[in-house]
Design an enzyme around this catalytic site. Structure first.
Site, PDB file in Angstrom:
ATOM      1  N   ARG A  29       0.815  -1.200   0.000  1.00 53.30           N
ATOM      2  CA  ARG A  29       0.000   0.000   0.000  1.00 53.30           C
ATOM      3  C   ARG A  29       0.851   1.253   0.000  1.00 53.30           C
ATOM      4  O   ARG A  29       1.927   1.283   0.608  1.00 53.30           O
ATOM      5  CB  ARG A  29      -0.866   0.028   1.262  1.00 53.30           C
ATOM      6  CG  ARG A  29      -2.214  -0.618   1.012  1.00 53.30           C
ATOM      7  CD  ARG A  29      -3.086  -0.438   2.190  1.00 53.30           C
ATOM      8  NE  ARG A  29      -2.660  -1.310   3.270  1.00 53.30           N
ATOM      9  CZ  ARG A  29      -3.447  -1.627   4.274  1.00 53.30           C
ATOM     10  NH1 ARG A  29      -4.670  -1.133   4.347  1.00 53.30           N
ATOM     11  NH2 ARG A  29      -3.016  -2.424   5.217  1.00 53.30           N
ATOM     12  N   SER A  45       8.382  -4.943   6.027  1.00 53.37           N
ATOM     13  CA  SER A  45       8.142  -6.027   6.986  1.00 53.37           C
ATOM     14  C   SER A  45       9.080  -7.208   6.812  1.00 53.37           C
ATOM     15  O   SER A  45       8.655  -8.342   6.564  1.00 53.37           O
ATOM     16  CB  SER A  45       6.693  -6.468   6.871  1.00 53.37           C
ATOM     17  OG  SER A  45       5.859  -5.332   6.933  1.00 53.37           O
ATOM     18  N   ASP A  56       6.626  -3.915  10.354  1.00 51.65           N
ATOM     19  CA  ASP A  56       5.162  -3.837  10.517  1.00 51.65           C
ATOM     20  C   ASP A  56       4.713  -4.019  11.964  1.00 51.65           C
ATOM     21  O   ASP A  56       3.716  -3.438  12.401  1.00 51.65           O
ATOM     22  CB  ASP A  56       4.437  -4.812   9.573  1.00 51.65           C
ATOM     23  CG  ASP A  56       4.924  -6.253   9.677  1.00 51.65           C
ATOM     24  OD1 ASP A  56       5.899  -6.507  10.406  1.00 51.65           O
ATOM     25  OD2 ASP A  56       4.328  -7.128   9.007  1.00 51.65           O
TER      26      ASP A  56
HETATM   27  C1  BG6 Z   1      -1.489  -4.919   7.673  1.00 49.50           C
HETATM   28  C2  BG6 Z   1      -0.362  -3.998   7.967  1.00 49.50           C
HETATM   29  O1  BG6 Z   1      -2.661  -4.450   8.233  1.00 49.50           O
HETATM   30  O2  BG6 Z   1      -1.164  -6.182   8.205  1.00 49.50           O
HETATM   31  C3  BG6 Z   1       0.908  -4.553   7.359  1.00 49.50           C
HETATM   32  O3  BG6 Z   1      -0.640  -2.718   7.480  1.00 49.50           O
HETATM   33  C4  BG6 Z   1       1.184  -5.910   7.869  1.00 49.50           C
HETATM   34  O4  BG6 Z   1       1.990  -3.705   7.659  1.00 49.50           O
HETATM   35  C5  BG6 Z   1      -0.006  -6.770   7.643  1.00 49.50           C
HETATM   36  O5  BG6 Z   1       2.314  -6.463   7.263  1.00 49.50           O
HETATM   37  C6  BG6 Z   1       0.177  -8.139   8.215  1.00 49.50           C
HETATM   38  O6  BG6 Z   1      -0.856  -8.995   7.839  1.00 49.50           O
HETATM   39  P1  BG6 Z   1      -0.915  -9.773   6.489  1.00 49.50           P
HETATM   40  O7  BG6 Z   1      -1.897 -10.834   6.758  1.00 49.50           O
HETATM   41  O8  BG6 Z   1      -1.360  -8.814   5.450  1.00 49.50           O
HETATM   42  O9  BG6 Z   1       0.448 -10.310   6.241  1.00 49.50           O
HETATM   43  C1  GLC Z   2       8.269 -11.921   8.686  1.00 48.14           C
HETATM   44  C2  GLC Z   2       9.265 -10.796   8.661  1.00 48.14           C
HETATM   45  C3  GLC Z   2       8.995  -9.837   9.790  1.00 48.14           C
HETATM   46  C4  GLC Z   2       7.563  -9.392   9.744  1.00 48.14           C
HETATM   47  C5  GLC Z   2       6.649 -10.585   9.764  1.00 48.14           C
HETATM   48  C6  GLC Z   2       5.204 -10.207   9.713  1.00 48.14           C
HETATM   49  O1  GLC Z   2       8.493 -12.657   9.815  1.00 48.14           O
HETATM   50  O2  GLC Z   2      10.552 -11.324   8.788  1.00 48.14           O
HETATM   51  O3  GLC Z   2       9.822  -8.752   9.707  1.00 48.14           O
HETATM   52  O4  GLC Z   2       7.295  -8.587  10.847  1.00 48.14           O
HETATM   53  O5  GLC Z   2       6.951 -11.419   8.699  1.00 48.14           O
HETATM   54  O6  GLC Z   2       4.869  -9.543   8.547  1.00 48.14           O
END
Ligand code: BG6
Ligand code: GLC
Ligand code: BG6
Ligand code: GLC
Length: 917
Positions: free
Chosen positions: A539, A602, A656
């Site tokens: 995003r 992340s 994240d």
């Molecule tokens: C989102 C966050 O809501 O959730 C992201 O904005 C995050 O930063 C994510 O990585 C994690 O959940 P998923 O299921 O999208 O990997």
């Molecule tokens: C993976 C990444 C980590 C992140 C997580 C959740 O473990 O290594 O940095 O926080 O995924 O998205």
């Protein structure tokens, strides 16, 4: 010659007169074709009523599901015990079924008496008696040392929710033992068997005699799909479409329904055809008002009906010159076998005379003729009524199959049908007349219900063995409390390793300092751009923060990152990101704007300051080249330069988890942990500076990105790592890495499920043993599907539909297993998360020297958000493993982009203050 003629004439005249007399007297018992068609239609309506969920409670014909889903297919085999209780004879049997080429069944049996004091005494004693007979049989046949499965033919109406259970609804026929109605017959018998210590028997199936009969006949004739008993009692069962059985979940295939047609009319539906004799008989029975249809038909009652009629006729002076013997007054003196004997072709009249004489009567020729005709009318009516109900069933079967003509076989058993000379013929004829569009074969069950019951037991025993195999697999995913405590403790050790300078280089849980040192204080303000890369969606956001009011406005757009870019070169990846930013700025009308940017990235990054982050290694689904070991902020800056269209001030790079903690921390200052349960698995928390040996300074706190996904990479989780986890690991982009993440996060749970399903299919326990191409496709079970499959609100049929949408052609049984597999895998994941989280909150509590601690955990991620049970199990586990901590979970509604913007705002403020000084 003339005399002979005269005699013949006299006799014919006599016969005619007598028959007319009886016909007149029993006018009501002679049912016309129209009446039979009418009864047939009424019974059709009754069946419908019994099958409907709402109408079943008040239906008199109960239409009981039997959980027998298929007729024998010839693959049944093994050695079984069988009990046959409820007909005229009680039998214990050993049945040997073998498939060796041709179908072969061998039976050894022994009859045991059923004295009235047993069948009408105390329930416990009845079952003890049955168990004693079984034990005796096993001793005589030298079977004591064998553990054999048992099929119980129990010929009474039982409500079943599974094959190996039956709640007796009411006794019928001759039985009336106390304390059994409303209880499970299988457990009563199992309990009674416990008194015999050397008896090791498992009751696998309870079947009604109609069902046993149908199965017995179906073993020889696969067209058989109806079972009828015309014996002591009367009843029928047939194969109904599952979609019509409201009381059982699932729509696929068929299930045998025990109609319990004996109770037809118990609600008054047959009052117009019941006679005074039927009413009188009912009043004198063990169950007045009940089984009214049965009482007009079956063997237990026919003789008695005849007796009541004869008595009445005698009283009226129409028989025996008005004389009645005392025996004729005694209930039960005329039995069905007498009726059958009186109706024999040649010897019938002589038999009649003998029987009447035995009753102390002095019958004339005319009396014998009249009595014989009474018998005929009574037994003919019985056959007619049976035919009408059976015709209704056959019509239903034909309509279910949407056929113009139905070819089918009806399996029949019961003494009345077997010993009465005319009965079968009459029945067959009337049925054929009532349903001319059915070609019906009637097949007498020569070997009773037990052969069929053994078939049902054979299938059940095969299913039981399969169940054991499935349970064995699922048991691998069950963690004991002790194991969970162990995992919590190990995680705690890893935290310390990661924080300490000496051990950090080798630590698998990296405990990365983030340079985020405080929570937003509400004074932040301004317009920021944010990127959110690494979760399900990429995003780009515009975040407007207003100071004082703690209010944030956000605009965002989701962009796709194609797989070839995720796994292409680093340059391509960052160029793509910049392209998305350009599009977003255009879209927002902000072309050329120079905004501060917070980058949620992340993945594990080693940071030396808030705006520097060296990617340690890719995780999850990313594998772009030339990025590992590089500073991702630099890479982004260079990509912006390459584009040369705008400039951005990249202020912060944020994991994240950290973004999530900040997003939640903006609302609740007690939020000191950030948790992601999504594509990946990770956690961050606020640590005392003095504990972070990698960063200078002892004052205050700093957020640590634990990167706990790497927990277990040193082998410390090997004891719970299953072969399926290994397979998932080997098929991943980063084998050997992120073990804990691979057991807990959305990207991998579906894969674990898929590996288990493949194995179960290989073992022949699923999908008919066929591994489809679809099942071999990586990634078909996304988190959202797991979540849907496990939803409690979902009926089995819907689960099946989801699986079908995924291209998995599953039966209802398959769907149950798939749901269980998903449940086991996601439960383990939630528990593992719980253990990890308990480790951190406990550490925080101890570090602060608190007896009790309250803390808020900010959470995000599709697994947490979508899964119906994950969050509950996680909460429960934390509570158990960290009882001194009061952990509040706060869902991050706005994603980590908001948090990243807040961090950027704080960093920007600090930058400015630094510049000013
Ligand atoms: C989102 C966050 O809501 O959730 C992201 O904005 C995050 O930063 C994510 O990585 C994690 O959940 P998923 O299921 O999208 O990997
Ligand atoms: C993976 C990444 C980590 C992140 C997580 C959740 O473990 O290594 O940095 O926080 O995924 O998205
Ligand atoms: C037998 C079956 O052949 O017929 C029993 O094995 C069944 O299960 C019985 O109950 C019905 O007939 P009757 O006349 O013995 O009640
Ligand atoms: C009675 C029982 C029924 C059984 C029938 C024939 O009607 O209620 O379960 O099938 O007798 O034995």
């Amino acid at each position: 010659m003339f005399a002979v003629h005269l005699m013949a004439f006299y006799f014919t005249k006599l016969k005619e007169d007598q028959i007319k007399k009886v016909d007149r007297f029993l006018y009501h018992m002679r049912l016309s074709n129209e009446t039979l068609l009418d009864i047939m239609a009424r019974f059709q309506a009754e069946m419908q009523k019994g099958l409907g969920k709402d109408t079943n409670p008040t239906a008199s014909v109960k239409m009981l599901p039997t959980f027998v889903r298929a007729i024998p297919d010839g693959s049944e085999n093994g050695e079984f015990l069988s009990l046959d209780l409820g007909g005229s004879k009680f039998r214990v049997l050993k049945v040997q079924v073998s498939e060796e080429g041709k179908r072969n069944v061998q039976m050894e049996s022994q009859f045991y008496p059923t004295p009235n004091e047993i069948i009408r005494g105390n329930g416990t004693e009845l079952f003890e008696y049955v168990a004693d007979c079984l034990a005796d049989f096993m001793k005589t046949k030298e079977l004591m040392q064998k553990k054999l499965p048992l099929g119980l033919t129990f010929s009474f109406p039982c409500k079943q929710t599974k094959l190996e259970e039956g709640i007796l609804l009411s006794w019928t026929k001759k039985f009336k033992a106390r304390g059994v109605q409303g209880t499970d017959v299988v457990s009563s018998l199992t309990n009674a068997m416990k008194r015999h210590q050397d008896l090791d028997v498992d009751i696998l199936a309870l079947v009604n005699d109609t069902v046993g009969t149908m199965m017995t006949c179906a073993y020889d004739d696969p067209y058989c799909e109806v079972g009828v008993i015309i014996g002591t009692g009367t009843n029928a069962c047939y194969m109904e479409d599952m979609s019509n059985i409201d009381l059982v979940e699932g729509d696929e295939g068929r299930m045998c329904v025990n109609t319990e047609w004996g109770a037809f009319g118990d609600d008054g539906a047959l009052e117009d055809i019941r006679t005074e004799f039927d009413r009188e008989l009912d009043l004198g029975s063990l169950n007045p008002g009940k089984q009214l249809f049965e009482k007009m038909i079956s063997g237990l009652y026919l003789g008695e009906l005849v007796r009541l009629i004869l008595l009445k006729m005698a009283k009226a002076g129409l028989l025996f010159g008005g004389e009645k013997s005392s025996a004729l007054h005694i209930k039960g003196k005329i039995e069905t076998r007498h009726v059958a004997a009186m109706e024999r072709y040649k010897e019938g009249l002589a038999n009649t005379r003998e029987i009447l004489t035995d009753l102390g009567l002095e019958p004339s020729d005319a009396d014998c003729i009249a009595v014989q005709h009474v018998c005929t009318i009574v037994s003919f009516r019985s056959a007619n009524l049976c035919a009408a109900a059976l015709a209704a069933i056959l019509t239903r079967l034909r309509e279910n199959k949407k056929l113009v003509r139905l070819r089918t076989t009806v399996g029949v058993d019961g003494t009345l049908y077997k010993i009465h000379p005319q009965y079968p013929k009459r029945l067959h004829k009337v049925v054929r007349k009532l349903v001319p569009n059915c070609d019906v074969r009637f097949l007498l069950s020569e070997s009773g219900s037990t052969k069929g019951a053994a078939m049902v037991t054979a299938v059940a025993s095969r299913l039981q063995a399969q169940r054991k195999q499935i349970d064995k697999v699922l048991a691998l995913f069950r963690l004991t409390q002790e194991q969970l405590v162990g995992i919590r403790n190990k995680m705690r050790v890893e935290f310390e390793y990661g924080l300490k300078k000496d051990t950090h280089p080798l630590a698998t849980v990296k405990m990365l300092p983030t340079y985020v040192c405080g929570m937003p204080d509400g004074t932040e303000k301004g317009k920021f751009l944010a990127l959110d890369l690494g979760g399900t969606n990429f995003r780009v956001l515009l975040v407007k923060i207003r100071s004082g009011r703690r209010s944030v406005r956000m605009y965002n757009k989701i962009f796709a990152i194609p797989l070839e870019i995720m796994q292409g070169t680093g340059e391509e990846l960052f160029d793509h990101i910049v392209q998305c930013i350009t599009d977003f700025l255009d879209y927002m009308g902000l072309k050329g704007a120079q905004l501060p940017l917070g980058f949620t990235f992340s993945f594990p990054c080693r940071q030396a300051s808030i705006d520097k982050g060296t990617l340690i290694e890719w995780t999850k689904g990313f594998k772009a080249t030339d990025c590992e070991g590089e500073d991702v902020v630099d890479m982004l800056r260079e990509a912006i330069k390459r584009r040369n269209e705008f400039d951005l001030d990249i202020v912060a790079v944020v994991n994240d988890t950290v973004g999530t903690m900040m997003t939640c921390g903006y609302e609740d200052s007690n939020c000191e942990v950030g948790l992601i349960a999504g594509t990946g698995s990770n956690m961050c928390y606020m640590e005392e500076m003095r504990n972070i040996e990698l960063v200078e300074g002892d004052e205050g706190k700093m957020c640590i990105n634990t990167e706990w996904g790497g927990f277990g990479d040193n082998g410390c989780l090997d004891d719970i790592h299953t072969q399926y986890d290994k397979e998932v690991d080997e098929g991943s982009l980063n084998p050997g890495k992120q073990r804990y993440e691979k057991m807990t996060s959305g990207m991998y749970l579906g894969e674990i499920v898929r590996q288990i399903l493949i194995d179960l299919t290989k073992q022949g326990l699923l999908f008919r043993g066929q591994i489809s191409e679809r099942l071999q496709t990586r990634g078909i079970f996304e988190t959202k599907f797991l979540s849907q499959i496990e939803s409690d609100r979902l009926a089995l049929l819907q689960v099946r539909r989801i699986l079908q949408q995924l291209g998995l052609d599953s039966t209802c049984e398959d769907s149950i297993v798939v749901k269980e597999v998903c449940g086991a895998v996601s439960r383990r994941a939630a528990q593992l998360y719980g253990a990890g989280l308990a480790a951190i909150v406990e550490k925080r509590r101890e570090d602060q020297g608190l007896e009790h601690m309250r803390i808020t955990v900010g959470v995000d991620g599709t697994l947490y958000k979508l899964h119906p049970h994950f969050s509950r199990i996680l909460r429960e586990t934390v509570k158990e493993l960290a009882p001194q901590c009061d952990v509040m979970f706060m869902l991050s509604e706005d994603g980590s982009g908001k948090g990243a913007a807040l961090i950027t705002a704080v960093a920007k403020r600090l930058q400015q203050t630094q510049r000013e000084h």
